[in-house]
Design a protein around this motif. Structure first.
Motif, PDB file in Angstrom:
ATOM      1  N   LEU A 165       0.822  -1.208   0.000  1.00 50.31           N
ATOM      2  CA  LEU A 165       0.000   0.000   0.000  1.00 50.31           C
ATOM      3  C   LEU A 165       0.858   1.261   0.000  1.00 50.31           C
ATOM      4  CD1 LEU A 165      -2.792   1.374   0.285  1.00 50.31           C
ATOM      5  CD2 LEU A 165      -2.526   1.129   2.755  1.00 50.31           C
ATOM      6  N   HIS A 166       1.947   1.255   0.746  1.00 47.44           N
ATOM      7  CA  HIS A 166       2.776   2.448   0.889  1.00 47.44           C
ATOM      8  C   HIS A 166       3.790   2.632  -0.235  1.00 47.44           C
ATOM      9  CE1 HIS A 166       0.979   2.969   4.790  1.00 47.44           C
ATOM     10  NE2 HIS A 166       1.274   1.707   5.072  1.00 47.44           N
ATOM     11  N   THR A 167       4.203   1.536  -0.858  1.00 50.55           N
ATOM     12  CA  THR A 167       5.274   1.629  -1.854  1.00 50.55           C
ATOM     13  C   THR A 167       4.813   1.449  -3.291  1.00 50.55           C
ATOM     14  OG1 THR A 167       5.789  -0.723  -1.672  1.00 50.55           O
ATOM     15  CG2 THR A 167       6.972   0.783  -0.181  1.00 50.55           C
ATOM     16  N   ALA A 168       3.625   0.901  -3.500  1.00 51.16           N
ATOM     17  CA  ALA A 168       3.131   0.673  -4.867  1.00 51.16           C
ATOM     18  C   ALA A 168       3.119   1.953  -5.703  1.00 51.16           C
ATOM     19  CB  ALA A 168       1.757   0.018  -4.833  1.00 51.16           C
ATOM     20  N   GLU A 208       7.486   5.057 -11.327  1.00 49.78           N
ATOM     21  CA  GLU A 208       8.731   4.735 -12.049  1.00 49.78           C
ATOM     22  C   GLU A 208       8.420   4.072 -13.386  1.00 49.78           C
ATOM     23  OE1 GLU A 208      12.929   4.970 -12.220  1.00 49.78           O
ATOM     24  OE2 GLU A 208      11.496   5.881 -10.857  1.00 49.78           O
ATOM     25  N   ALA A 209       7.459   3.169 -13.394  1.00 51.12           N
ATOM     26  CA  ALA A 209       7.085   2.493 -14.638  1.00 51.12           C
ATOM     27  C   ALA A 209       6.478   3.484 -15.625  1.00 51.12           C
ATOM     28  CB  ALA A 209       6.104   1.364 -14.344  1.00 51.12           C
ATOM     29  N   ARG A 210       5.631   4.359 -15.139  1.00 56.33           N
ATOM     30  CA  ARG A 210       5.017   5.354 -16.031  1.00 56.33           C
ATOM     31  C   ARG A 210       6.055   6.333 -16.564  1.00 56.33           C
ATOM     32  NH1 ARG A 210      -0.620   5.190 -16.201  1.00 56.33           N
ATOM     33  NH2 ARG A 210      -1.519   3.878 -14.579  1.00 56.33           N
ATOM     34  N   ASP A 239       1.545  -7.212  -1.446  1.00 49.17           N
ATOM     35  CA  ASP A 239       0.192  -7.332  -0.914  1.00 49.17           C
ATOM     36  C   ASP A 239      -0.818  -7.119  -2.045  1.00 49.17           C
ATOM     37  OD1 ASP A 239       0.003  -4.589  -1.354  1.00 49.17           O
ATOM     38  OD2 ASP A 239      -0.320  -4.067   0.758  1.00 49.17           O
ATOM     39  N   SER A 240      -2.095  -7.026  -1.702  1.00 50.69           N
ATOM     40  CA  SER A 240      -3.128  -6.890  -2.726  1.00 50.69           C
ATOM     41  C   SER A 240      -2.961  -5.600  -3.527  1.00 50.69           C
ATOM     42  CB  SER A 240      -4.520  -6.951  -2.097  1.00 50.69           C
ATOM     43  OG  SER A 240      -4.681  -5.903  -1.161  1.00 50.69           O
ATOM     44  N   THR A 241      -2.467  -4.539  -2.898  1.00 48.96           N
ATOM     45  CA  THR A 241      -2.222  -3.295  -3.628  1.00 48.96           C
ATOM     46  C   THR A 241      -1.101  -3.497  -4.643  1.00 48.96           C
ATOM     47  OG1 THR A 241      -2.889  -2.026  -1.691  1.00 48.96           O
ATOM     48  CG2 THR A 241      -1.702  -0.835  -3.397  1.00 48.96           C
ATOM     49  N   GLY A 242      -0.083  -4.252  -4.273  1.00 51.70           N
ATOM     50  CA  GLY A 242       1.005  -4.552  -5.198  1.00 51.70           C
ATOM     51  C   GLY A 242       0.519  -5.364  -6.379  1.00 51.70           C
TER      52      GLY A 242
END
Length: 137
Positions: free
Chosen positions: A30-33, A39-41, A62-65
Motif C-alpha cells: 500500500l505504501h510503496t506501490a 517509475e514504470a510510467r 500485498d493486494s495493492t502490489g
C-alpha cells in the motif's frame, strides 16, 4: 534515476528504444506501490512501451502490489506495448498463480528470457499465460 521509499527501490535500465527493465527491490505494498507505478510510467513517457519487471529482489507483495501489476499491464497495453515479470521468487509465484494474474501476465524465470520473448515478437497474450516458462515447475 532510482526511486527509494521506506521499503522499495526501483532502477530502470533501458534495453532498447522501446523496452525497459525495471528492477524492483523490497516490498510492493500500500505504501510503496505508488513508487513502482510512478517509475514504470516515467519509463513509458521516455518511450518504453514494453516493460519487464525484475522481481528478484521483492520480499513481499500485498493486494495493492498485485493491483499495481494489473494497472501497469493495462497501461502498457493501452500504449501498444506489454508487461512481463521476471525472476519472481517462489513464494510470490504461488500468489501470482493463485490470484489468476499469471493468466494475464507472462512470467519468466529470467530477465533474459523475458527480453528474448519480446525480441521473438511474442506478445504474451493470455493464450501464452506463462510466456513459455512456468517457474513454478
Amino acid at each position: 534515476m532510482p526511486q527509494v521509499s521506506d521499503a522499495l527501490d526501483t532502477t530502470v535500465r533501458y534495453t532498447g528504444e522501446r523496452t525497459a527493465v525495471v528492477v524492483v527491490t523490497g516490498d510492493v505494498d500500500l505504501h510503496t506501490a505508488p513508487v513502482l507505478r510512478a517509475e514504470a510510467r516515467t519509463a513509458m513517457t521516455q518511450g518504453a512501451r514494453h516493460l519487464v519487471l525484475d522481481m528478484g529482489g521483492v520480499d513481499f507483495v500485498d493486494s495493492t502490489g498485485l493491483s499495481t501489476l494489473i494497472v501497469l499491464l493495462h497501461a502498457t497495453q493501452d500504449a501498444g506495448g506489454s508487461l512481463r515479470v521476471a525472476c519472481v521468487p517462489e513464494r510470490l509465484v504461488r500468489m501470482v498463480t493463485m490470484t489468476g494474474i499469471a493468466e494475464l501476465l507472462p512470467v519468466h524465470e529470467t530477465v533474459a528470457e523475458a527480453l528474448a520473448a519480446l525480441d521473438a515478437g511474442d506478445t504474451g497474450d493470455a493464450g501464452d499465460a506463462a510466456g513459455g516458462t512456468d517457474p513454478s515447475r
